[in-house]
Design a protein around this motif. Structure first.
Motif, PDB file in Angstrom:
ATOM      1  N   GLY A   1      38.063  40.583  34.918  1.00 32.32           N
ATOM      2  CA  GLY A   1      37.403  41.775  34.389  1.00 32.32           C
ATOM      3  C   GLY A   1      36.112  41.434  33.657  1.00 32.32           C
ATOM      4  O   GLY A   1      35.510  42.273  33.000  1.00 32.32           O
ATOM      5  N   THR A   2      35.684  40.169  33.781  1.00 32.09           N
ATOM      6  CA  THR A   2      34.458  39.690  33.138  1.00 32.09           C
ATOM      7  C   THR A   2      33.270  40.010  34.032  1.00 32.09           C
ATOM      8  O   THR A   2      33.387  39.989  35.256  1.00 32.09           O
ATOM      9  N   ASP A   3      32.112  40.259  33.410  1.00 36.80           N
ATOM     10  CA  ASP A   3      30.896  40.504  34.191  1.00 36.80           C
ATOM     11  C   ASP A   3      30.458  39.218  34.876  1.00 36.80           C
ATOM     12  O   ASP A   3      30.285  38.195  34.220  1.00 36.80           O
TER      13      ASP A   3
ATOM     14  N   LYS B   1      32.479  42.726  38.619  1.00 38.60           N
ATOM     15  CA  LYS B   1      33.567  42.282  37.738  1.00 38.60           C
ATOM     16  C   LYS B   1      34.381  41.239  38.503  1.00 38.60           C
ATOM     17  O   LYS B   1      34.708  41.434  39.679  1.00 38.60           O
ATOM     18  N   ASP B   2      34.712  40.142  37.815  1.00 40.58           N
ATOM     19  CA  ASP B   2      35.529  39.117  38.455  1.00 40.58           C
ATOM     20  C   ASP B   2      37.015  39.391  38.219  1.00 40.58           C
ATOM     21  O   ASP B   2      37.385  40.422  37.650  1.00 40.58           O
TER      22      ASP B   2
ATOM     23  N   VAL C   1      39.793  45.306  40.102  1.00 43.31           N
ATOM     24  CA  VAL C   1      40.036  44.080  39.335  1.00 43.31           C
ATOM     25  C   VAL C   1      41.543  43.849  39.226  1.00 43.31           C
ATOM     26  O   VAL C   1      42.024  42.726  39.418  1.00 43.31           O
TER      27      VAL C   1
END
Length: 151
Positions: free
Chosen positions: A19-21, A15-16, A75
């Motif tokens: 919170g995105t994959d 997760k960046d 995150v």
């Protein structure tokens, strides 16, 4: 297993900051990369390191490279850290330490702290330099020098 110069970066997901994959296949093999593992958000050394990468980020971008910071912080912690210090690069949350294990990042300080290691890859995803040092701000000039040799 520890990654060595000449190895190809293994595939990983995380997760960046948003919170995105994040899928490593979207950047590995596309452009030169600086992937740095650091112990903890907001600690003095890690903050100095992140801010040094921030201050020289345009130099890396001008050379076509991307910078990615990885720690086991959440995150939410990364969001706060990134916002507070205006970090323009990707931070990945490795809360289960799978990526750290995949790279074979050794522990520092007698095994008490997660290690601080920077990997520089060429545009094919092949490791060209590995710099393992607890001295946080020494990583940035080493990484920049390695990227310059690739371009």
């Amino acid at each position: 297993m520890e990654l060595k110069v000449g190895d190809t970066i293994p595939h990983f997901m995380a997760k960046d900051t948003n919170g995105t994959d994040f899928d490593s296949r979207n950047v590995v093999g596309q452009k030169p990369l600086v992937i740095y593992f650091y112990p903890k958000d907001n600690s003095p050394g890690c903050t100095a390191q992140a801010c040094s990468f921030r201050d020289q980020y345009e130099d890396f971008k001008d050379l076509g490279a991307e910078v990615i910071g990885i720690s086991s912080d959440s995150v939410a912690s990364h969001q706060k850290f990134s916002k507070q210090f205006k970090l323009p690069f990707i931070l990945l949350s490795d809360s289960d330490k799978k990526i750290r294990k995949l790279f074979g990042v050794p522990s520092g300080m007698f095994g008490l702290l997660p290690g601080r290691v920077t990997y520089v890859t060429d545009k094919n995803g092949v490791v060209q330099m590995i710099f393992d040092s607890i001295l946080a701000t020494k990583h940035i000039p080493k990484a920049l020098e390695a990227i310059k040799k690739l371009v």
